[in-house]
Design a protein around this motif. Structure first.
Motif, PDB file in Angstrom:
ATOM      1  N   ALA A 146       0.849  -1.192   0.000  1.00  0.00           N
ATOM      2  CA  ALA A 146       0.000   0.000   0.000  1.00  0.00           C
ATOM      3  C   ALA A 146       0.884   1.242   0.000  1.00  0.00           C
ATOM      4  O   ALA A 146       1.953   1.264   0.605  1.00  0.00           O
ATOM      5  CB  ALA A 146      -0.916   0.010   1.214  1.00  0.00           C
ATOM      6  N   MET A 147       0.432   2.270  -0.706  1.00  0.00           N
ATOM      7  CA  MET A 147       1.146   3.543  -0.758  1.00  0.00           C
ATOM      8  C   MET A 147       0.181   4.693  -0.512  1.00  0.00           C
ATOM      9  O   MET A 147      -0.949   4.688  -1.014  1.00  0.00           O
ATOM     10  CB  MET A 147       1.812   3.750  -2.119  1.00  0.00           C
ATOM     11  N   PHE A 358      -2.506   1.426   7.237  1.00  0.00           N
ATOM     12  CA  PHE A 358      -3.571   1.281   6.251  1.00  0.00           C
ATOM     13  C   PHE A 358      -4.621   0.287   6.734  1.00  0.00           C
ATOM     14  O   PHE A 358      -4.316  -0.629   7.506  1.00  0.00           O
ATOM     15  CB  PHE A 358      -3.016   0.768   4.916  1.00  0.00           C
ATOM     16  N   ASP A 359      -5.848   0.483   6.260  1.00  0.00           N
ATOM     17  CA  ASP A 359      -6.899  -0.527   6.374  1.00  0.00           C
ATOM     18  C   ASP A 359      -6.975  -1.224   5.022  1.00  0.00           C
ATOM     19  O   ASP A 359      -7.164  -0.568   3.985  1.00  0.00           O
ATOM     20  CB  ASP A 359      -8.242   0.108   6.719  1.00  0.00           C
ATOM     21  N   LEU A 360      -6.821  -2.528   5.019  1.00  0.00           N
ATOM     22  CA  LEU A 360      -6.795  -3.293   3.771  1.00  0.00           C
ATOM     23  C   LEU A 360      -8.168  -3.877   3.489  1.00  0.00           C
ATOM     24  O   LEU A 360      -8.748  -4.574   4.331  1.00  0.00           O
ATOM     25  CB  LEU A 360      -5.762  -4.418   3.866  1.00  0.00           C
ATOM     26  N   CYS A 361      -8.717  -3.559   2.323  1.00  0.00           N
ATOM     27  CA  CYS A 361      -9.985  -4.140   1.892  1.00  0.00           C
ATOM     28  C   CYS A 361      -9.713  -5.492   1.243  1.00  0.00           C
ATOM     29  O   CYS A 361      -8.711  -5.664   0.550  1.00  0.00           O
ATOM     30  CB  CYS A 361     -10.690  -3.216   0.894  1.00  0.00           C
ATOM     31  N   ARG A 362     -10.608  -6.422   1.444  1.00  0.00           N
ATOM     32  CA  ARG A 362     -10.398  -7.749   0.895  1.00  0.00           C
ATOM     33  C   ARG A 362     -10.537  -7.758  -0.615  1.00  0.00           C
ATOM     34  O   ARG A 362     -11.161  -6.888  -1.217  1.00  0.00           O
ATOM     35  CB  ARG A 362     -11.388  -8.758   1.489  1.00  0.00           C
ATOM     36  N   TRP A 369      -7.539  -5.695  -5.057  1.00  0.00           N
ATOM     37  CA  TRP A 369      -7.242  -5.235  -3.699  1.00  0.00           C
ATOM     38  C   TRP A 369      -7.392  -3.722  -3.623  1.00  0.00           C
ATOM     39  O   TRP A 369      -7.112  -3.013  -4.571  1.00  0.00           O
ATOM     40  CB  TRP A 369      -5.811  -5.615  -3.314  1.00  0.00           C
ATOM     41  N   ASP A 370      -7.816  -3.244  -2.484  1.00  0.00           N
ATOM     42  CA  ASP A 370      -7.896  -1.805  -2.261  1.00  0.00           C
ATOM     43  C   ASP A 370      -7.519  -1.529  -0.808  1.00  0.00           C
ATOM     44  O   ASP A 370      -7.528  -2.426   0.037  1.00  0.00           O
ATOM     45  CB  ASP A 370      -9.302  -1.291  -2.557  1.00  0.00           C
ATOM     46  N   CYS A 371      -7.167  -0.288  -0.511  1.00  0.00           N
ATOM     47  CA  CYS A 371      -6.768   0.057   0.846  1.00  0.00           C
ATOM     48  C   CYS A 371      -7.162   1.493   1.144  1.00  0.00           C
ATOM     49  O   CYS A 371      -7.394   2.296   0.245  1.00  0.00           O
ATOM     50  CB  CYS A 371      -5.262  -0.127   1.030  1.00  0.00           C
TER      51      CYS A 371
END
Length: 387
Positions: A146-147, A358-362, A369-371
């Motif tokens: 994630a960035m 970050f919060d990581l979306c499944r 993937w999204d965050c």
């Protein structure tokens, strides 16, 4: 150039020159025997296999982490292309600026060597002027990075969440990067969503590296969309098409073509107005990503985290740069063993690891993937690019 810097806790930070237009890095390092790598792949890996867990010896590593490579695409430039995206007088001008900036994130691949696979929770925190960037390895299996980057002066935000999947296809390796890249122009209320081209490494008959595939940049708010196609040369490697790019800007709703794009991303790229036929230079990489300086630490030195890539892998990088392969191998084994031990400890007590920044979306087939960053802005970093 290599900068070997010591921080307060006596842990070293190794900072090396970023990949530039010329394809060089810190010591212009090249794998000493690329045939050894090719034979190893043919012997141990089947075509179609995912190489994510394939362990490379330090002999085939460049002295930096994948997190650093991702971050350097954004902050290692000689010319600020990003802030221009928010300065366009109209939607078309801003889309054209976004395309030019996007092209500046494409660098010459280094054939035969690869960066380190980041460990879970590893970070890279760097700044260029008022642009501050933070990356975190938010998952190890699968490997997801994630960035988050913010420039409060230009009212710009970047949010990337991506998974690199190297796949072996017998005569070539495709480095597919799945996930979203979003560029938010906060003052304009515009969000540009884009993907990455594929980094392709040809093993036979002529070893080489190139970017291939299609990239789409879409802004829902302005109804504008850019479509770019990166072309490789022929299978035999003699056609001379490496670096070629073609594309267009269209209205998403009607697919009406507004501009045509052509050229070579590593030489010069042109844009043609379909209304009056006027052609202009869109992007000149020599001005932006040629002979890039080496990042350094702020003075006084402070704020380098233990999780910083340049510190985590410092001993491995030092061994590679000095070509002390036994030391590099032992140092790399120590990093990987520590990662395995931490995983065992968490498993033994039933602890689930949670990313810090970050919060990581499944994953979903539709969106990948999204965050979401936990903080609104990124703070100034201890690692800076001289400007």
């Amino acid at each position: 150039m290599v900068r070997d810097l010591e921080i307060e806790n006596k842990k070293y930070v190794i900072l090396t020159s970023p990949l530039s237009l010329e394809g060089t890095s810190d010591t212009d390092y090249k794998a000493p025997n690329i045939l050894q790598l090719i034979f190893s792949l043919f012997k141990n890996v089947r075509p179609g296999a995912d190489l994510t867990r394939f362990q490379l010896p330090p002999l085939f590593n460049m002295p930096k982490s994948q997190l650093q490579c991702y971050g350097e695409l954004v902050y290692c430039v000689n010319k600020d292309m990003l802030s221009k995206c928010a300065k366009g007088e109209n939607a078309i001008d801003r889309m054209i600026a976004v395309i030019a900036w996007n092209l500046s994130t494409v660098r010459t691949p280094t054939f035969g060597v690869a960066p380190y696979n980041p460990v879970l929770g590893e970070t890279h925190h760097a700044s260029r002027g008022t642009l501050n960037i933070l990356l975190e390895q938010v998952s190890h299996h699968p490997p997801i990075t994630a960035m988050h980057a913010t420039d409060e002066t230009s009212n710009i935000e970047l949010v990337w969440c991506q998974q690199a999947i190297p796949k072996f296809h017998g005569t070539y390796i495709d480095g597919v990067i799945n996930g979203k890249r979003r560029l938010n122009l906060l003052q304009k209320g515009e969000s540009y969503v884009m993907n990455s081209p594929i980094m392709q490494f040809r093993l036979l008959p002529k070893p080489g590296a190139s970017w291939v595939g299609n990239v789409k940049i879409k802004c829902q708010e302005t109804d504008l969309e850019a479509q770019l196609s990166f072309k490789s040369d022929s299978f035999l490697g003699f056609k001379g098409g490496n670096g070629a790019i073609k594309g267009k800007i269209v209205e998403s709703s009607s697919m009406k073509k507004l501009f045509e794009i052509h050229g070579h991303w590593d030489r010069i790229v042109y844009i043609k107005d379909t209304t009056d036929g006027e052609t202009k230079v869109l992007y000149t990489p020599k001005e932006v990503i040629s002979a890039l300086p080496t990042p350094t630490l702020r003075d006084p030195v402070e704020g380098v985290w233990q999780s910083e890539s340049a510190a985590v892998w410092a001993e491995v990088s030092k061994g590679i740069i000095n070509k002390e392969w036994d030391k590099a191998r032992e140092a790399k084994r120590a990093v990987e063993e520590r990662e395995r031990e931490l995983h065992k400890q968490r498993k033994s007590i039933g602890e689930i690891w949670v990313p810090k920044h970050f919060d990581l979306c499944r994953y979903t087939p539709e969106n990948g993937w999204d965050c979401t960053p936990k903080q609104k802005t990124v703070s100034p970093a201890p690692i800076i690019l001289p400007i």
